[in-house]
Motif scaffolding. Structure first.
Motif, PDB file in Angstrom:
ATOM      1  N   VAL A   1      11.258 129.249 -54.660  1.00  0.00           N
ATOM      2  CA  VAL A   1      11.192 130.294 -55.679  1.00  0.00           C
ATOM      3  C   VAL A   1      12.149 129.981 -56.820  1.00  0.00           C
ATOM      4  O   VAL A   1      11.816 130.116 -57.997  1.00  0.00           O
ATOM      5  CB  VAL A   1      11.496 131.674 -55.060  1.00  0.00           C
ATOM      6  CG1 VAL A   1      11.628 132.739 -56.148  1.00  0.00           C
ATOM      7  CG2 VAL A   1      10.400 132.070 -54.074  1.00  0.00           C
TER       8      VAL A   1
ATOM      9  N   TYR B   1      15.021 139.239 -56.019  1.00  0.00           N
ATOM     10  CA  TYR B   1      14.595 138.478 -54.843  1.00  0.00           C
ATOM     11  C   TYR B   1      15.183 139.138 -53.606  1.00  0.00           C
ATOM     12  O   TYR B   1      16.406 139.186 -53.427  1.00  0.00           O
ATOM     13  CB  TYR B   1      15.067 137.027 -54.927  1.00  0.00           C
ATOM     14  CG  TYR B   1      14.556 136.157 -53.802  1.00  0.00           C
ATOM     15  CD1 TYR B   1      13.313 135.539 -53.892  1.00  0.00           C
ATOM     16  CD2 TYR B   1      15.310 135.966 -52.644  1.00  0.00           C
ATOM     17  CE1 TYR B   1      12.833 134.737 -52.858  1.00  0.00           C
ATOM     18  CE2 TYR B   1      14.848 135.169 -51.615  1.00  0.00           C
ATOM     19  CZ  TYR B   1      13.610 134.558 -51.728  1.00  0.00           C
ATOM     20  OH  TYR B   1      13.135 133.777 -50.701  1.00  0.00           O
TER      21      TYR B   1
ATOM     22  N   VAL C   1      19.128 131.664 -55.252  1.00  0.00           N
ATOM     23  CA  VAL C   1      18.259 132.385 -56.190  1.00  0.00           C
ATOM     24  C   VAL C   1      19.018 132.843 -57.427  1.00  0.00           C
ATOM     25  O   VAL C   1      18.447 132.924 -58.520  1.00  0.00           O
ATOM     26  CB  VAL C   1      17.555 133.577 -55.507  1.00  0.00           C
ATOM     27  CG1 VAL C   1      16.676 133.090 -54.365  1.00  0.00           C
ATOM     28  CG2 VAL C   1      18.540 134.618 -55.005  1.00  0.00           C
TER      29      VAL C   1
ATOM     30  N   TYR D   1      12.691 131.709 -61.322  1.00  0.00           N
ATOM     31  CA  TYR D   1      12.439 133.139 -61.150  1.00  0.00           C
ATOM     32  C   TYR D   1      13.654 133.941 -61.585  1.00  0.00           C
ATOM     33  O   TYR D   1      14.788 133.620 -61.243  1.00  0.00           O
ATOM     34  CB  TYR D   1      12.112 133.437 -59.682  1.00  0.00           C
ATOM     35  CG  TYR D   1      11.855 134.891 -59.422  1.00  0.00           C
ATOM     36  CD1 TYR D   1      10.782 135.553 -60.017  1.00  0.00           C
ATOM     37  CD2 TYR D   1      12.687 135.620 -58.567  1.00  0.00           C
ATOM     38  CE1 TYR D   1      10.551 136.892 -59.781  1.00  0.00           C
ATOM     39  CE2 TYR D   1      12.452 136.960 -58.314  1.00  0.00           C
ATOM     40  CZ  TYR D   1      11.386 137.592 -58.925  1.00  0.00           C
ATOM     41  OH  TYR D   1      11.152 138.927 -58.682  1.00  0.00           O
TER      42      TYR D   1
ATOM     43  N   ALA E   1      13.493 130.256 -50.419  1.00  0.00           N
ATOM     44  CA  ALA E   1      14.322 130.642 -51.561  1.00  0.00           C
ATOM     45  C   ALA E   1      14.431 129.506 -52.572  1.00  0.00           C
ATOM     46  O   ALA E   1      14.372 129.734 -53.794  1.00  0.00           O
ATOM     47  CB  ALA E   1      15.701 131.073 -51.082  1.00  0.00           C
TER      48      ALA E   1
END
Length: 322
Positions: free
Chosen positions: A118, A127, A145, A123, A115
């Motif tokens: 990412v 997710y 996230v 991002y 996580a």
């Protein structure tokens, strides 16, 4: 005179805003012209292990483009991704830029690090953490996230990897709109998406509630046969078990599979234990199951038979001092 706003250096917030806007524009450009019309969704899978590749393949069969990142992955993973027709990308950042939805299916001990990786790519899509982690761990992943602008979805897969004959359930909890988009990836596939009405943590709690019974029962069956085998009564134990309607004790052929998967199941049982403690419930059985599985740590993906696997449950002999 102050420079024109467009001439000012882009700080971290402006860079993130531009990334989010590009991601939104990318999604909007692919929205259907008519309500109910299909559109191609891009799914990023982290990583295509036996479960992840099979789940991703079902989304691909339903029309999604599925991306994956081969960097630092094993030869077997690369062969699996190629077999399922997944599209490779050069780097995680490219996957994060192109994917509408990212699905993380990895060993639970690596879930938070995945996580973070990412999130470091800014991002801003959906997710989905589909790993066997505790609700508390899932809350941490959600915070990670969401810090990059993504929408977190709590997921759990219950059942064997999907195929023409196997149909696992994918439970999802979190923001309702995001859940529907994830579920649409698998419409008409052998993955049964089930939407839960609760928030982040509910899908994880369901997975660990099931795991605390399923995986512990498998381990107890192995210990039972190891003891019976030492005293020469394994066949009698099997006969007793077969006289009952259902019992894991009848499935002696499954014991080597448990051993080969213990490298992954042991951390999951530790997450079960943490969840039980958080709920004020006894965690000793889950902790003991994890300890038993640790004796099989070196049997990852092995093909040993039942007698050899049972022998590994015994204490290692002490070495004589030099």
């Amino acid at each position: 005179m102050d420079p024109h706003p467009s001439d000012r250096p882009a700080g971290p917030d402006r860079v993130r805003q531009r990334h989010h806007q590009r991601h939104r524009d990318h999604r909007l450009s692919r929205e259907p012209e008519h309500p109910g019309a299909c559109r191609m969704t891009t799914l990023g899978i982290l990583h295509p292990g036996s479960m992840g590749a099979a789940v991703a393949a079902q989304a691909r069969r339903c029309g999604a483009e599925v991306l994956w990142c081969p960097a630092d992955r094993s030869t077997s993973t690369k062969q699996r991704a190629e077999r399922y027709g997944l599209t490779p990308v050069h780097a995680l950042r490219e996957l994060a830029e192109r994917a509408d939805i990212i699905l993380s299916l990895c060993p639970p001990a690596a879930a938070e690090d995945v996580a973070r990786n990412v999130a470091s790519c800014s991002y801003a899509g959906i997710y989905v953490d589909g790993n066997a982690v505790s609700p508390a761990t899932m809350a941490n992943i959600s915070a990670i996230v969401q810090g990059s602008g993504a929408t977190a979805v709590d997921g759990s897969v219950i059942g064997s990897p999907p195929s023409d004959s196997k149909s696992p359930r994918l439970y999802l909890s979190g923001p309702a709109g995001a859940l529907r988009l994830v579920a649409q990836l698998f419409e008409g596939s052998t993955v049964q998406a089930r939407l839960l009405s609760g928030e982040i943590g509910q899908a994880s709690a369901l997975k660990l509630s099931y795991s605390s019974y399923q995986k512990t029962s498998r381990v107890l069956a192995a210990v039972s046969y190891a003891l019976a085998r030492d005293y020469g009564v394994a066949e009698e134990l099997l006969d007793i078990a077969q006289g009952r309607t259902t019992s894991y004790l009848t499935e002696t052929g499954y014991i080597p599979k448990v051993a080969a998967r213990s490298w992954r199941w042991s951390p999951e049982m530790e997450e079960v234990a943490a969840t039980l403690r958080d709920a004020g419930l006894p965690a000793e059985l889950a902790e003991a199951a994890a300890a038993v599985m640790s004796r099989w740590d070196d049997l990852r993906d092995s093909s040993l038979g039942t007698p050899e696997v049972l022998e590994r449950l015994h204490d290692a002999p002490e070495r004589e001092p030099d």
